[in-house]
Design an enzyme around this catalytic site. Structure first.
Site, PDB file in Angstrom:
ATOM      1  N   SER A  64      -5.077   3.770  -2.930  1.00  0.00           N
ATOM      2  CA  SER A  64      -6.254   3.405  -3.894  1.00  0.00           C
ATOM      3  C   SER A  64      -6.475   1.844  -3.948  1.00  0.00           C
ATOM      4  O   SER A  64      -7.677   1.584  -4.343  1.00  0.00           O
ATOM      5  CB  SER A  64      -5.871   4.045  -5.195  1.00  0.00           C
ATOM      6  OG  SER A  64      -4.775   3.613  -5.701  1.00  0.00           O
ATOM      7  N   ASP A 356      -7.314   0.000 -15.329  1.00  0.00           N
ATOM      8  CA  ASP A 356      -6.686   1.220 -15.895  1.00  0.00           C
ATOM      9  C   ASP A 356      -5.099   0.984 -15.911  1.00  0.00           C
ATOM     10  O   ASP A 356      -4.721  -0.221 -15.817  1.00  0.00           O
ATOM     11  CB  ASP A 356      -7.100   2.314 -14.896  1.00  0.00           C
ATOM     12  CG  ASP A 356      -6.574   2.194 -13.537  1.00  0.00           C
ATOM     13  OD1 ASP A 356      -5.632   1.665 -13.324  1.00  0.00           O
ATOM     14  OD2 ASP A 356      -7.255   3.115 -12.777  1.00  0.00           O
ATOM     15  N   HIS A 359      -4.055  -0.100 -11.789  1.00  0.00           N
ATOM     16  CA  HIS A 359      -5.006  -0.613 -10.800  1.00  0.00           C
ATOM     17  C   HIS A 359      -5.470  -1.835 -11.411  1.00  0.00           C
ATOM     18  O   HIS A 359      -6.128  -1.993 -12.572  1.00  0.00           O
ATOM     19  CB  HIS A 359      -6.160  -0.003 -10.305  1.00  0.00           C
ATOM     20  CG  HIS A 359      -5.633   1.211  -9.642  1.00  0.00           C
ATOM     21  ND1 HIS A 359      -5.895   2.602 -10.174  1.00  0.00           N
ATOM     22  CD2 HIS A 359      -5.630   1.367  -8.357  1.00  0.00           C
ATOM     23  CE1 HIS A 359      -5.472   3.348  -9.250  1.00  0.00           C
ATOM     24  NE2 HIS A 359      -5.229   2.864  -8.150  1.00  0.00           N
TER      25      HIS A 359
END
Length: 382
Positions: A64, A356, A359
């Site tokens: 991600s 978040d 990340h």
């Protein structure tokens, strides 16, 4: 973990976005989902000085941290960032699928290499031929080197990412011919960022691995997967590859919440695992680089120290919040839990190291990429 122990361990589809992102698009096109306000001319000419690309293309694999939207249309996974507040500070506030308030490290790297303002996903946007000539990202959020990791969350495996690369190469041949396709790939910057989800999710947060593997044996499993990937990428023509280590997993907000006790300290066992993996990965890379006939220069990119610095001493960089994400409570929200339909978002994202609970923010990513270009990119002799 004590200083002595730490010193012993650490050594650490489709088609069309714009290469020169223009302003002529409708709000619903795949082109819009990945445009920025910068044009190719603005990026390559600054102060009247033209800047030539340092490489032919940027080719990215991983999770991600570098997935700009390949997971968007996966029907059975919740590991997506194609909803607000992701993209909060992106052009037109569009949630492209990037796990960030705006850009990812792969986008910033593409800019620093003078290639283009954004690195597009392989899937879910329509590319122009020019887009493909300068590279794409095949990364899939939440994947890893343990085959079980992508299986648990139903995302693409690292082997599937290599299969996407094979399809990409065929497209290059159809656009430019075999000799030019080979030249582009052999002079491309390959960047790999994966492994964190294996420990953070599969090992420490599921019941499927910890009972059968202690940390050293699980590190061996991951390094074996990394070696397989490196050999397969080398066989496909990669000649210069950056390979990141793990960050201090225990200092990520969600891991502080889960394992850091009432004071949410950095969780030592997770950081120990990351350091052990990083040491083993460096040994693997040194072995491969010294192996006759391997044919690829692999450079280890240590991101542990700079992310630990941001997560513990971010005030030195102007951050005021290092232990909570910007989304919701900042304790645990990520992917589907980080959603503006259910919760708010902080007012000043640039004061947060993390967007978040997992990340970093774009501002933190910029500092991390600065660190990479100062300390490791010169070793690649671009």
């Amino acid at each position: 973990m004590g200083t002595t122990a730490r010193k012993m361990i650490r050594s650490c589809s489709q088609w069309r976005l714009l290469i020169a992102v223009s302003i002529m698009a409708s709000a619903v096109s795949g082109r819009d989902l990945n445009q920025t306000t910068a044009t190719d001319k603005e990026m390559k000419v600054q102060g009247g000085i033209s800047r030539r690309p340092l490489v032919t293309a940027l080719i990215v694999f991983g999770d991600s941290i570098v997935d700009p939207g390949n997971n968007n249309n996966l029907p059975d996974t919740r590991m997506k960032a194609n909803h607000a507040p992701y993209g909060k500070d992106f052009t037109n506030h569009v949630a492209t699928g990037r796990f960030s308030n705006a850009l990812l490290p792969s986008d910033i790297i593409a800019q620093r290499l003078n290639l283009k303002p954004l690195l597009q996903p392989w899937l879910n946007v329509e590319h122009t031929p020019e887009d493909l000539l300068t590279g794409v990202s095949f990364a899939s959020g939440a994947t890893g080197f343990d085959p079980l990791t992508p299986q648990l969350v139903r995302v693409f495996t690292m082997d599937q990412e290599l299969e996407f690369f094979d399809a990409y190469r065929r497209q290059l041949v159809s656009i430019a011919g075999e000799p030019e396709a080979s030249r582009i790939i052999s002079n491309a910057f390959f960047f790999v960022c994966a492994g964190t989800d294996d420990f953070a999710n599969t090992y420490f947060m599921s019941p499927y691995r910890a009972g059968d593997y202690d940390i050293p044996s699980y590190v061996s499993l991951l390094v074996s997967g990394a070696e397989s990937f490196l050999r397969n990428a080398s066989a496909r023509g990669a000649r210069k590859m950056a390979f990141t280590g793990m960050p201090p997993i225990g200092c990520v907000p969600s891991q502080r919440t889960i394992g850091g006790g009432t004071r949410r300290r950095c969780e030592a066992r997770r950081n120990y695992a990351a350091l052990m993996y990083n040491k083993a990965l460096q040994e693997l890379i040194n072995k491969l680089n010294g192996e006759p006939g391997f044919g690829t220069l692999v450079v280890y990119f240590d991101i542990y120290d700079i992310i630990e610095e941001l997560a513990v001493h971010g005030d030195r960089y102007g951050f005021t919040e290092m232990t909570h994400g910007c989304c919701g409570s900042g304790l645990i929200e990520v992917t589907m839990l980080c959603d503006t339909r259910y919760m708010g978002v902080c007012d000043d994202v640039d004061k947060h190291v993390f967007f978040d609970s997992y990340h970093p923010t774009q501002r933190a990513y910029e500092i991390i990429v600065d660190h990479m270009f100062k300390n490791y990119v010169p070793l690649m002799h671009l």
